[in-house]
Write an enzyme that holds these catalytic residues in place. Sequence first.
Site, PDB file in Angstrom:
ATOM      1  CG  ASP A 182      -1.735   1.228   1.383  1.00 54.03           C
ATOM      2  OD1 ASP A 182      -2.147   1.556   2.516  1.00 54.03           O
ATOM      3  OD2 ASP A 182      -1.958   1.892   0.353  1.00 54.03           O
TER       4      ASP A 182
ATOM      5  CG  ASP B 259      -3.510   4.672  -2.102  1.00 57.48           C
ATOM      6  OD1 ASP B 259      -4.408   5.120  -1.373  1.00 57.48           O
ATOM      7  OD2 ASP B 259      -2.869   3.633  -1.832  1.00 57.48           O
TER       8      ASP B 259
HETATM    9  C1  LIG Z   1     -10.153   6.388  -0.904  1.00 56.36           C
HETATM   10  S1  LIG Z   1      -9.455   5.911   0.587  1.00 56.36           S
HETATM   11  C2  LIG Z   1     -10.216   4.372   0.719  1.00 56.36           C
HETATM   12  C3  LIG Z   1      -9.221   3.274   0.533  1.00 56.36           C
HETATM   13  N1  LIG Z   1      -9.879   1.979   0.577  1.00 56.36           N
HETATM   14  C4  LIG Z   1     -10.188   1.358  -0.551  1.00 56.36           C
HETATM   15  O1  LIG Z   1      -9.943   1.759  -1.667  1.00 56.36           O
HETATM   16  C5  LIG Z   1     -10.857  -0.002  -0.343  1.00 56.36           C
HETATM   17  C6  LIG Z   1      -9.813  -1.076  -0.515  1.00 56.36           C
HETATM   18  C7  LIG Z   1     -10.321  -2.420  -0.155  1.00 56.36           C
HETATM   19  C8  LIG Z   1      -9.456  -3.460  -0.231  1.00 56.36           C
HETATM   20  C9  LIG Z   1      -9.880  -4.746   0.094  1.00 56.36           C
HETATM   21  C10 LIG Z   1     -11.168  -4.971   0.484  1.00 56.36           C
HETATM   22  C11 LIG Z   1     -12.057  -3.916   0.563  1.00 56.36           C
HETATM   23  C12 LIG Z   1     -11.645  -2.629   0.232  1.00 56.36           C
HETATM   24  O2  LIG Z   1     -11.876  -0.191  -1.338  1.00 56.36           O
HETATM   25  C13 LIG Z   1     -12.927   0.668  -1.294  1.00 56.36           C
HETATM   26  O3  LIG Z   1     -13.046   1.503  -0.423  1.00 56.36           O
HETATM   27  N2  LIG Z   1     -13.789   0.575  -2.340  1.00 56.36           N
HETATM   28  C14 LIG Z   1     -13.653  -0.480  -3.338  1.00 56.36           C
HETATM   29  C15 LIG Z   1     -14.963  -1.163  -3.588  1.00 56.36           C
HETATM   30  C16 LIG Z   1     -16.059  -0.159  -3.907  1.00 56.36           C
HETATM   31  N3  LIG Z   1     -17.334  -0.841  -4.093  1.00 56.36           N
HETATM   32  C17 LIG Z   1     -16.195   0.834  -2.763  1.00 56.36           C
HETATM   33  C18 LIG Z   1     -14.879   1.534  -2.527  1.00 56.36           C
HETATM   34  C19 LIG Z   1      -8.193   3.290   1.639  1.00 56.36           C
HETATM   35  O4  LIG Z   1      -8.503   3.605   2.762  1.00 56.36           O
HETATM   36  N4  LIG Z   1      -6.980   2.848   1.240  1.00 56.36           N
HETATM   37  C20 LIG Z   1      -5.914   2.674   2.222  1.00 56.36           C
HETATM   38  C21 LIG Z   1      -5.412   1.258   2.213  1.00 56.36           C
HETATM   39  C22 LIG Z   1      -6.538   0.231   2.266  1.00 56.36           C
HETATM   40  C23 LIG Z   1      -7.290   0.244   3.588  1.00 56.36           C
HETATM   41  C24 LIG Z   1      -8.328  -0.851   3.662  1.00 56.36           C
HETATM   42  C25 LIG Z   1      -7.739  -2.221   3.419  1.00 56.36           C
HETATM   43  C26 LIG Z   1      -6.945  -2.289   2.151  1.00 56.36           C
HETATM   44  C27 LIG Z   1      -5.943  -1.167   2.054  1.00 56.36           C
HETATM   45  C28 LIG Z   1      -4.759   3.627   1.880  1.00 56.36           C
HETATM   46  O5  LIG Z   1      -4.237   3.318   0.612  1.00 56.36           O
HETATM   47  C29 LIG Z   1      -5.235   5.048   1.813  1.00 56.36           C
HETATM   48  O6  LIG Z   1      -5.499   5.418   3.154  1.00 56.36           O
HETATM   49  C30 LIG Z   1      -5.959   6.668   3.364  1.00 56.36           C
HETATM   50  C31 LIG Z   1      -6.402   7.481   2.320  1.00 56.36           C
HETATM   51  C32 LIG Z   1      -6.855   8.750   2.614  1.00 56.36           C
HETATM   52  N5  LIG Z   1      -6.896   9.203   3.884  1.00 56.36           N
HETATM   53  C33 LIG Z   1      -6.480   8.423   4.893  1.00 56.36           C
HETATM   54  C34 LIG Z   1      -6.012   7.138   4.658  1.00 56.36           C
END
Ligand SMILES: CSC[C@H](NC(=O)[C@H](Cc1ccccc1)OC(=O)N1CCC(N)CC1)C(=O)N[C@@H](CC1CCCCC1)[C@@H](O)COc1ccncc1
Length: 330
Positions: free
Chosen positions: A35, A219
């Site tokens: 990540d 990202d």
């Molecule tokens: C737009 S930041 C939202 C982003 N999380 C996503 O992209 C998740 C990823 C995921 C992976 C596996 C299963 C389910 C979801 O996926 C969704 O949120 N979605 C996909 C599916 C869709 N239907 C809805 C939207 C996010 O926090 N990333 C962080 C890493 C992420 C955290 C969750 C586990 C996987 C890794 C990171 O890089 C960015 O941290 C921040 C970004 C901005 N300020 C603060 C922190």
Amino acid sequence: DTGSAAAVPIDDVDIAYVTPVTIGTPPQTLQLDFDTGSSDLWVFSSHTPASQVRGQEIYSPNKSSTAKLLEGHTWSITYGDGSASRGNVYVDNFTVGGLSVAQQAVQTAQQVSSSFTSETNIDGLLGLGFSTLNTVSPKSQLTFFDNAKASLDSPVFTVDLKAQAAGTYDFGFIDKAKYTGEITYVPVNTNPGYWTFTSSGYAVGSGSFSSQSITGIADTGTSLVYLPTAIVTAYYRQVSGATNSRNYGGYVFPCSSALPTFTFGVGDARFTIPSSYISYSPIAPGSSTCFGGLQSSSGLGINIWGDVALKAAFVVFNGANPPTIGWAKK
Ligand SMILES: CSC[C@H](NC(=O)[C@H](Cc1ccccc1)OC(=O)N1CCC(N)CC1)C(=O)N[C@@H](CC1CCCCC1)[C@@H](O)COc1ccncc1
């Protein structure tokens, strides 16, 4: 030194990718989500309550002869999607694709939020953001890349994510076989710890290119692309039946609708995201309503070039001083 490891999609919409790593002696293998949007290396572990573990591989420091507890150190992180985890810290041997770091800080989870428990294919995260974002207290820890950097042939890692296929994370070298043409490098702003760069503009489908600065983060840990509302509405205006649904939390459209491509600029280079990447997924299995891979960033306060964009390019994360980011076609 160099290293190379596979980035494997965890489902049929490329929601995330996992990469095998080995920890400790004898080696324990876990699948981690690399990540570039965070800087903690944390794993499901023998300290994670059984009620919060649902098939994930775990790291057991007490089974590793080289593990050492980092006394009095803890960590706690919340991601952009609200998921969270926290726990203790060990140092141990850590290897990715043949590249080893002897005393890598490995953050063991004592608590993970329900979304991590339900994501059975992810055994933890490996942060590749800048170490300033690391949450370990009282002394913050270095990322795997920062620990490995001095021993790398070149202080870089590259990302080659693919749609529904295994891609690669390479460390220490740039594989010419993985891209075509030239790599366009642009400056990186390391505040506040992300790989932040400025895109030179965008185009919707075969429309004219609009030159404008779009500052955002590259990202790998974010599935979709999140851009300013004006750009996103201009895109979905070309999609019949598209609406911005409060219910589904973003733009949805009939899965049968034709989608234009989306082109973004990096310097003079242009990268086109195929329509198929933007027709992200049905809102529920079998539904005829689809959720878009391009969404508005207005709720985030930051523009994010996530996997939907990264899949369309070969990206070099150059950790030299000053850091830069390079984009090439493939
Ligand atoms: C737009 S930041 C939202 C982003 N999380 C996503 O992209 C998740 C990823 C995921 C992976 C596996 C299963 C389910 C979801 O996926 C969704 O949120 N979605 C996909 C599916 C869709 N239907 C809805 C939207 C996010 O926090 N990333 C962080 C890493 C992420 C955290 C969750 C586990 C996987 C890794 C990171 O890089 C960015 O941290 C921040 C970004 C901005 N300020 C603060 C922190």
